[in-house]
Design a protein around this motif. Structure first.
Motif, PDB file in Angstrom:
ATOM      1  N   VAL A 220       0.873  -1.179   0.000  1.00 10.89           N
ATOM      2  CA  VAL A 220       0.000   0.000   0.000  1.00 10.89           C
ATOM      3  C   VAL A 220       0.907   1.226   0.000  1.00 10.89           C
ATOM      4  CG1 VAL A 220      -1.937   1.153   1.136  1.00 10.89           C
ATOM      5  CG2 VAL A 220      -1.659  -1.315   1.364  1.00 10.89           C
ATOM      6  N   ARG A 221       0.901   1.951  -1.130  1.00  8.30           N
ATOM      7  CA  ARG A 221       1.777   3.124  -1.280  1.00  8.30           C
ATOM      8  C   ARG A 221       0.960   4.397  -1.039  1.00  8.30           C
ATOM      9  NH1 ARG A 221       3.965   0.242  -6.243  1.00  8.30           N
ATOM     10  NH2 ARG A 221       5.557  -1.072  -5.314  1.00  8.30           N
ATOM     11  N   TYR A 222       1.407   5.173  -0.063  1.00  7.22           N
ATOM     12  CA  TYR A 222       0.706   6.419   0.258  1.00  7.22           C
ATOM     13  C   TYR A 222       1.327   7.580  -0.520  1.00  7.22           C
ATOM     14  CZ  TYR A 222      -1.797   3.902   3.857  1.00  7.22           C
ATOM     15  OH  TYR A 222      -2.618   3.017   4.501  1.00  7.22           O
ATOM     16  N   GLU A 223       0.549   8.663  -0.657  1.00  7.57           N
ATOM     17  CA  GLU A 223       1.047   9.771  -1.481  1.00  7.57           C
ATOM     18  C   GLU A 223       2.307  10.392  -0.878  1.00  7.57           C
ATOM     19  OE1 GLU A 223      -1.675  13.110  -1.757  1.00  7.57           O
ATOM     20  OE2 GLU A 223      -2.615  12.547   0.115  1.00  7.57           O
ATOM     21  N   THR A 224       2.444  10.371   0.459  1.00 13.81           N
ATOM     22  CA  THR A 224       3.710  10.760   1.109  1.00 13.81           C
ATOM     23  C   THR A 224       4.073   9.617   2.060  1.00 13.81           C
ATOM     24  OG1 THR A 224       2.452  11.884   2.841  1.00 13.81           O
ATOM     25  CG2 THR A 224       3.287  13.268   1.037  1.00 13.81           C
ATOM     26  N   PRO A 225       5.383   9.403   2.303  1.00 15.25           N
ATOM     27  CA  PRO A 225       5.760   8.274   3.169  1.00 15.25           C
ATOM     28  C   PRO A 225       5.088   8.348   4.541  1.00 15.25           C
ATOM     29  CG  PRO A 225       7.695   9.274   2.153  1.00 15.25           C
ATOM     30  CD  PRO A 225       6.550  10.159   1.815  1.00 15.25           C
ATOM     31  N   LEU A 226       4.849   7.177   5.128  1.00 18.78           N
ATOM     32  CA  LEU A 226       4.200   7.135   6.444  1.00 18.78           C
ATOM     33  C   LEU A 226       5.139   7.728   7.495  1.00 18.78           C
ATOM     34  CD1 LEU A 226       2.735   3.503   6.353  1.00 18.78           C
ATOM     35  CD2 LEU A 226       1.428   5.629   6.255  1.00 18.78           C
TER      36      LEU A 226
ATOM     37  N   ALA B 233      -1.760 -11.453   2.715  1.00 19.10           N
ATOM     38  CA  ALA B 233      -3.102 -11.767   3.217  1.00 19.10           C
ATOM     39  C   ALA B 233      -3.701 -12.911   2.419  1.00 19.10           C
ATOM     40  CB  ALA B 233      -3.993 -10.535   3.117  1.00 19.10           C
ATOM     41  N   GLY B 234      -4.614 -13.616   3.048  1.00 18.49           N
ATOM     42  CA  GLY B 234      -5.213 -14.797   2.422  1.00 18.49           C
ATOM     43  C   GLY B 234      -6.130 -14.458   1.251  1.00 18.49           C
ATOM     44  N   ILE B 235      -6.248 -15.414   0.322  1.00 20.61           N
ATOM     45  CA  ILE B 235      -7.251 -15.296  -0.751  1.00 20.61           C
ATOM     46  C   ILE B 235      -8.026 -16.614  -0.838  1.00 20.61           C
ATOM     47  CG2 ILE B 235      -6.187 -13.533  -2.195  1.00 20.61           C
ATOM     48  CD1 ILE B 235      -5.068 -15.807  -3.927  1.00 20.61           C
ATOM     49  N   GLY B 236      -8.962 -16.667  -1.717  1.00 22.14           N
ATOM     50  CA  GLY B 236      -9.781 -17.879  -1.858  1.00 22.14           C
ATOM     51  C   GLY B 236     -10.742 -18.000  -0.701  1.00 22.14           C
ATOM     52  N   ASN B 237     -10.774 -19.182  -0.062  1.00 28.42           N
ATOM     53  CA  ASN B 237     -11.693 -19.394   1.054  1.00 28.42           C
ATOM     54  C   ASN B 237     -11.388 -18.504   2.244  1.00 28.42           C
ATOM     55  OD1 ASN B 237     -12.998 -21.323  -0.382  1.00 28.42           O
ATOM     56  ND2 ASN B 237     -11.829 -23.041   0.486  1.00 28.42           N
ATOM     57  N   GLU B 238     -10.101 -18.167   2.393  1.00 31.38           N
ATOM     58  CA  GLU B 238      -9.681 -17.337   3.525  1.00 31.38           C
ATOM     59  C   GLU B 238      -9.392 -15.917   3.062  1.00 31.38           C
ATOM     60  OE1 GLU B 238      -9.084 -18.602   6.997  1.00 31.38           O
ATOM     61  OE2 GLU B 238     -10.639 -19.767   5.998  1.00 31.38           O
ATOM     62  N   ASN B 239     -10.224 -15.413   2.174  1.00 31.81           N
ATOM     63  CA  ASN B 239      -9.951 -14.135   1.517  1.00 31.81           C
ATOM     64  C   ASN B 239     -10.025 -12.934   2.459  1.00 31.81           C
ATOM     65  OD1 ASN B 239      -9.448 -12.553  -0.795  1.00 31.81           O
ATOM     66  ND2 ASN B 239     -11.612 -12.018  -0.893  1.00 31.81           N
ATOM     67  N   VAL B 240      -9.127 -11.982   2.240  1.00 33.67           N
ATOM     68  CA  VAL B 240      -9.201 -10.695   2.939  1.00 33.67           C
ATOM     69  C   VAL B 240      -9.454  -9.642   1.877  1.00 33.67           C
ATOM     70  CG1 VAL B 240      -7.925  -8.976   4.275  1.00 33.67           C
ATOM     71  CG2 VAL B 240      -7.576 -11.413   4.727  1.00 33.67           C
ATOM     72  N   ARG B 241     -10.544  -8.879   2.018  1.00 37.67           N
ATOM     73  CA  ARG B 241     -10.789  -7.796   1.054  1.00 37.67           C
ATOM     74  C   ARG B 241      -9.880  -6.643   1.446  1.00 37.67           C
ATOM     75  NH1 ARG B 241     -15.066  -7.378  -2.769  1.00 37.67           N
ATOM     76  NH2 ARG B 241     -14.154  -5.314  -3.024  1.00 37.67           N
ATOM     77  N   VAL B 242      -8.745  -6.535   0.746  1.00 39.87           N
ATOM     78  CA  VAL B 242      -7.742  -5.534   1.135  1.00 39.87           C
ATOM     79  C   VAL B 242      -8.247  -4.113   0.960  1.00 39.87           C
ATOM     80  CG1 VAL B 242      -5.625  -6.836   0.937  1.00 39.87           C
ATOM     81  CG2 VAL B 242      -6.669  -5.940  -1.108  1.00 39.87           C
ATOM     82  N   ASP B 243      -9.163  -3.912  -0.016  1.00 39.03           N
ATOM     83  CA  ASP B 243      -9.691  -2.547  -0.185  1.00 39.03           C
ATOM     84  C   ASP B 243     -10.487  -2.120   1.050  1.00 39.03           C
ATOM     85  OD1 ASP B 243     -11.331  -4.614  -0.972  1.00 39.03           O
ATOM     86  OD2 ASP B 243     -12.297  -3.555  -2.619  1.00 39.03           O
ATOM     87  N   TYR B 244     -11.251  -3.055   1.645  1.00 41.31           N
ATOM     88  CA  TYR B 244     -11.996  -2.719   2.866  1.00 41.31           C
ATOM     89  C   TYR B 244     -11.040  -2.552   4.053  1.00 41.31           C
ATOM     90  CZ  TYR B 244     -16.099  -4.215   0.176  1.00 41.31           C
ATOM     91  OH  TYR B 244     -17.075  -4.343  -0.784  1.00 41.31           O
TER      92      TYR B 244
ATOM     93  N   LYS C   2      -2.464   3.925  -3.035  1.00 44.27           N
ATOM     94  CA  LYS C   2      -2.869   2.903  -4.002  1.00 44.27           C
ATOM     95  C   LYS C   2      -2.367   1.547  -3.530  1.00 44.27           C
ATOM     96  CE  LYS C   2       0.816   3.311  -7.425  1.00 44.27           C
ATOM     97  NZ  LYS C   2       1.128   3.575  -8.816  1.00 44.27           N
ATOM     98  N   ILE C   3      -3.169   0.540  -3.831  1.00 44.90           N
ATOM     99  CA  ILE C   3      -2.821  -0.813  -3.397  1.00 44.90           C
ATOM    100  C   ILE C   3      -2.295  -1.572  -4.608  1.00 44.90           C
ATOM    101  CG2 ILE C   3      -3.681  -2.911  -2.267  1.00 44.90           C
ATOM    102  CD1 ILE C   3      -6.153  -1.218  -1.380  1.00 44.90           C
ATOM    103  N   VAL C   4      -1.158  -2.225  -4.431  1.00 47.29           N
ATOM    104  CA  VAL C   4      -0.584  -3.008  -5.526  1.00 47.29           C
ATOM    105  C   VAL C   4      -0.394  -4.447  -5.065  1.00 47.29           C
ATOM    106  CG1 VAL C   4       1.283  -3.153  -7.218  1.00 47.29           C
ATOM    107  CG2 VAL C   4       0.714  -0.951  -6.217  1.00 47.29           C
ATOM    108  N   LYS C   5      -0.951  -5.370  -5.843  1.00 48.20           N
ATOM    109  CA  LYS C   5      -0.743  -6.800  -5.541  1.00 48.20           C
ATOM    110  C   LYS C   5       0.556  -7.191  -6.236  1.00 48.20           C
ATOM    111  CE  LYS C   5      -3.236 -10.871  -7.020  1.00 48.20           C
ATOM    112  NZ  LYS C   5      -4.538 -11.321  -7.496  1.00 48.20           N
ATOM    113  N   THR C   6       1.517  -7.701  -5.470  1.00 50.90           N
ATOM    114  CA  THR C   6       2.846  -7.943  -6.071  1.00 50.90           C
ATOM    115  C   THR C   6       3.201  -9.427  -6.238  1.00 50.90           C
ATOM    116  OG1 THR C   6       3.856  -7.795  -3.903  1.00 50.90           O
ATOM    117  CG2 THR C   6       3.835  -5.772  -5.224  1.00 50.90           C
ATOM    118  N   ASN C   7       2.683 -10.279  -5.370  1.00 51.85           N
ATOM    119  CA  ASN C   7       3.012 -11.708  -5.464  1.00 51.85           C
ATOM    120  C   ASN C   7       1.813 -12.566  -5.105  1.00 51.85           C
ATOM    121  OD1 ASN C   7       5.448 -10.126  -4.297  1.00 51.85           O
ATOM    122  ND2 ASN C   7       6.380 -11.895  -5.319  1.00 51.85           N
TER     123      ASN C   7
END
Lengths: 229, 603
Positions: free
Chosen positions: A127-133, A182-193, A209-214
């Motif tokens: 999760v990249r913020y417009e200015t560093p945290l 974070a988990g996906i599939g049955n153990e999914n985490v809605r990262v946007d929420y 902005k959220i970037v899925k990398t792996n």
């Protein structure tokens, strides 16, 4: 008698091409079904051959990785195509005819269907913020992720519902950006929420902005990158 | 031109439903040139509806192929997205270059149905453009309308600077070239409109003056506008490609217009009269369009569009010649408008569809003669026998209620047709599946430039009584029946035959919250009722029958079909007489006198 599913697996043992692609910029606004249609039309435009299902209404034999929600960039989307054609030529033609927002990265040839959607266990997000945290923001985030149970407001069938994601978060790294697995599939985490909850609860009013990398699969209790699987 | 901030837009789009509607970037989007005149083609409905519109597609590519013209697109955002745009001060923008609409020189709106008028105002508001042309400054865009509804542009007279009547692909280019020349010479809007008025097909409402008494037009002054006609359809431009919609469009397929116009002369059908004369594209041309468009889009379905595709004289040749290509590409041809009497087995065999739709329009032969729908019960029975023997077990019928001189026996006829079809299925079926019949019934709406333009439209009470009776009677024989909201049809009737006194009521209805009126979930007649009351408008003025000598709001438009012909057709309807297909011999509608039609002469 065949063990359950064995027969199905056997019939699927054939040559497959796996294309890895990214979706960036405008690409994040396309739903999974939009992408499916775009890929089908790319294959038709590029005049590529592939195997079709044998039913009354034949459909292209295409298999995708787990859907990524609208609004999230991704550097690791996978597409499996059931075809007998030369993989390199296939990939080049596909890349040349794909819409701009499908950014083809690489391809792989496999002898049988990998079922990437089925074997995927978790994804890494940045999760990249417009200015560093800032230090304070980083501390607040650490406290947030150390909550037990860790509950977020998620939407289940259109209804807002609290969901416990304690066991679905595998790793967290907080620096100038926020990174987590974070988990996906049955153990999914809605990262946007999840990110909206972080923004609201910690009052971090920065654009991000959220970037899925792996994408990872679980093997003997360890997360292995799909690229190395 | 100033464009809107993309990163701000993308941030807002993340909260929108179906954001891919608003980003453009479709496959086969042409490069937008920097030109002296900027033009945006607008459609007052959602992206998925607009992207299915064949007219928008023709105009978009026709204008962009011109060296010195460019054309962008803008479609209405959904209510949810429009609210977000307003909250974030994002003006409505074009899809290609993300330029705010109010920065364009010219905006062209396509009106395919009357219920899109409030959505048109919604788009103007989101673009911060004043509704009425008199309130717009010289720096605001010139706003014009086109499409089928412009047969009667009077209900939009206060909003449009001008309207294009008839076939748009040639006249729109001429219009844009004229505006460009005029702008170069520093003409004011008024002077530009004076120049445009000289072009066939351009109607300038501000240069036509109507005087009214309580419910009638007493006088009209101004020049008559003759509709624009593309004389040779085969030589006219048709794009050999199309943009692939980002999200699933309503008609998510390639479409090619095989013919324009219709010779059947059904008396209720506006398109059948205003798109005369009939003009065809050659099968060779259509085949080349199909192959180029399918190769460039990747669609797997192609629709052969027209008012009556079964009447396309080269249909069999086209299907035969494209068969190998269709098989290779897994391409299916769709023939959406087939008449019961031009229906052949080959079409059914080539399509793996689960259901077929027929439109007998009326339940009895007497009423079908009145509306000149020249099909018989035998046509219906033969078509049903044939499709049942091919394995179909689902069938849908379109009917109308409230047609002129309709009686209870005519409605009973609808029920009788369904009963007979059920019997036919028992004898001809080749499957064990139970038969599914559904009936869709619309209220008849008299439209301008049809012989029924002087007829009465039934009111709400009568429509709902008839619809309920039909629904109950069909339910008794296990046939599903759905009907259009009678209020919605009534409003459509008012707007279709309305005049410029309705402009304020349209604004008021929009202010009351009416938008996307053609969408069932948004339509609320209460908002319109309130606005008619506020503006002192009696809707009965517009739905009642009119004297054939009365002045009509579309009096100053020449659709080339003579008024005497329409009057004669009305009289024939009253006498229950039919008129034959004009390909079998000219019926004297007036087009041959204007030297743009030679149908019936060959025979």
């Amino acid at each position: 008698m065949w063990p359950a599913g064995k027969r199905h697996m056997q019939s699927r043992e054939k040559e497959m091409i796996i294309i890895k692609y990214a979706r960036k910029e405008e690409g994040v606004f396309f739903s999974h079904l939009d992408i499916l249609r775009a890929v089908q039309r790319t294959i038709s435009r590029a005049n590529l051959t592939l195997n079709w299902s044998k039913g009354f209404n034949p459909t292209m034999q295409l298999f995708f990785s787990q859907p990524t929600p609208i609004g999230i960039e991704s550097e690791c989307e996978y597409l499996e195509i059931d075809t007998d054609t030369d993989a390199k030529e296939y990939y080049t033609k596909f890349k040349n005819h794909a819409p701009n927002w499908i950014d083809c990265l690489s391809y792989k040839y496999t002898e049988k269907k990998q079922n990437i959607a089925g074997i995927s266990t978790a994804c890494k997000y940045v999760v990249r913020y417009e200015t560093p945290l800032t230090k304070t923001e980083q501390d607040a985030m650490k406290t947030f992720f150390s909550q037990r149970p860790l509950i977020i407001n998620s939407k289940v069938k259109g209804e807002e519902k609290p969901v416990d994601i304690t066991t679905r978060i595998y790793e967290v790294e907080i620096g100038e950006d926020l990174q987590f697995v974070a988990g996906i599939g049955n153990e999914n985490v809605r990262v946007d929420y999840l990110c909206e909850d972080i923004k609201r609860m910690l009052k971090i009013n920065k654009m991000y902005k959220i970037v899925k990398t792996n994408v990872y699969t679980m093997q003997k209790g360890e997360l292995i990158d799909i690229d190395n699987y | 031109m100033k464009t809107i901030n993309k990163s701000k837009l993308y941030e807002v789009l993340k909260k929108c439903e179906k954001p891919a509607r608003y980003i453009g970037e479709e496959i086969n989007t042409p490069q937008i040139k920097q030109t002296d005149l900027s033009f945006c083609l607008c459609f007052p409905d959602l992206y998925e509806v607009a992207m299915s519109n064949i007219g928008i597609r023709i105009l978009y590519y026709a204008i962009n192929k011109e060296k010195d013209l460019s054309c962008e697109r803008c479609f209405s955002p959904s209510v949810q997205t429009g609210t977000l745009f307003k909250e974030n001060q994002i003006p409505l923008f074009s899809l290609e270059t993300k330029t705010p609409l109010n920065a364009f020189d010219v905006l062209g709106f396509s009106f395919g149905y009357e219920l899109s008028y409030t959505t048109f105002l919604y788009m103007l508001e989101l673009a911060s453009i004043p509704f009425k042309s008199k309130d717009r400054s010289e720096s605001d865009p010139i706003v014009f309308g086109g499409g089928l509804c412009m047969c009667n542009p009077e209900p939009l007279a206060d909003f449009l600077d001008f309207a294009v009547i008839g076939d748009g692909e040639e006249v729109d280019i001429q219009v844009l070239h004229t505006i460009k020349q005029c702008k170069k010479q520093g003409y004011t809007k008024r002077d530009i409109l004076k120049e445009l008025k000289k072009i066939d097909g351009v109607y300038v409402p501000s240069m036509v003056d109507f005087k009214y008494n309580k419910d009638k037009i007493v006088s009209v002054t101004g020049d008559i506008t003759k509709k624009a006609v593309v004389k040779d359809l085969d030589a006219a431009f048709f794009p050999h490609t199309m943009q692939v919609a980002n999200i699933e469009a309503v008609h998510d397929r390639m479409a090619v217009e095989v013919l324009r116009g219709c010779t059947r002369g059904c008396r209720f059908c506006q398109a059948g009269f205003v798109y005369r004369p009939i003009r065809e594209r050659t099968a060779k041309n259509v085949q080349s369009i199909i192959q180029d468009a399918i190769d460039s889009t990747g669609y797997n379905e192609c629709s052969l569009s027209s008012l009556s595709t079964g009447d396309y004289s080269q249909l069999n040749e086209l299907i035969k010649n494209t068969k190998t290509y269709c098989d290779e590409k897994h391409l299916s041809l769709a023939l959406p408008s087939l008449r019961l009497d031009s229906f052949e087995t080959d079409f059914v065999l080539n399509n793996r569809k689960s259901s077929l739709t027929f439109a007998p329009e009326a339940g009895s032969q007497r009423l079908r003669n009145i509306i000149n729908k020249n099909i018989t019960d035998k046509h219906i029975h033969d078509a049903c026998k044939m499709v049942f023997s091919q394995g179909y077990s689902s069938i849908k019928f379109y009917f109308m209620m409230g047609l002129p001189n309709e009686t209870q026996e005519d409605l009973q006829g609808i029920v009788d047709i369904c009963k007979t079809v059920k019997e036919l299925y028992k004898v001809n079926k080749t499957t064990n599946k139970p038969l599914s019949i559904s009936v869709s019934c619309a209220t008849f709406i008299p439209k301008p430039f049809t012989p029924f333009q002087w007829c009465k439209q039934i009111d709400y009470d009568e429509a709902i009584t008839k619809a309920k009776w039909l629904k109950d009677s069909l339910k008794a024989i296990n046939v599903r029946c759905s009907y259009h909201d009678p209020n919605c049809s009534m409003l459509e009737g008012v707007l279709a035959r309305g005049d410029r006194r309705l402009c304020d009521a349209i604004v008021q209805a929009y202010k009351n919250g009416a938008v996307f009126d053609s969408w069932g979930e948004f339509f609320d007649y209460g908002k319109w009722e309130e606005s008619f009351k506020l503006c002192n408008i009696d809707t009965k003025t517009y739905t009642k029958d009119r004297d054939t000598n009365e002045l009509l709001p579309w009096e100053m438009i020449d659709m080339m079909v003579s008024k005497d012909y329409l009057k004669n057709e009305l009289q024939k309807a009253k006498n229950e007489q039919t008129t034959h297909d004009c390909r079998l011999g000219c019926t004297g509608c007036g087009l041959q006198g204007k030297d743009i039609c030679n149908q019936g002469r060959k025979k």
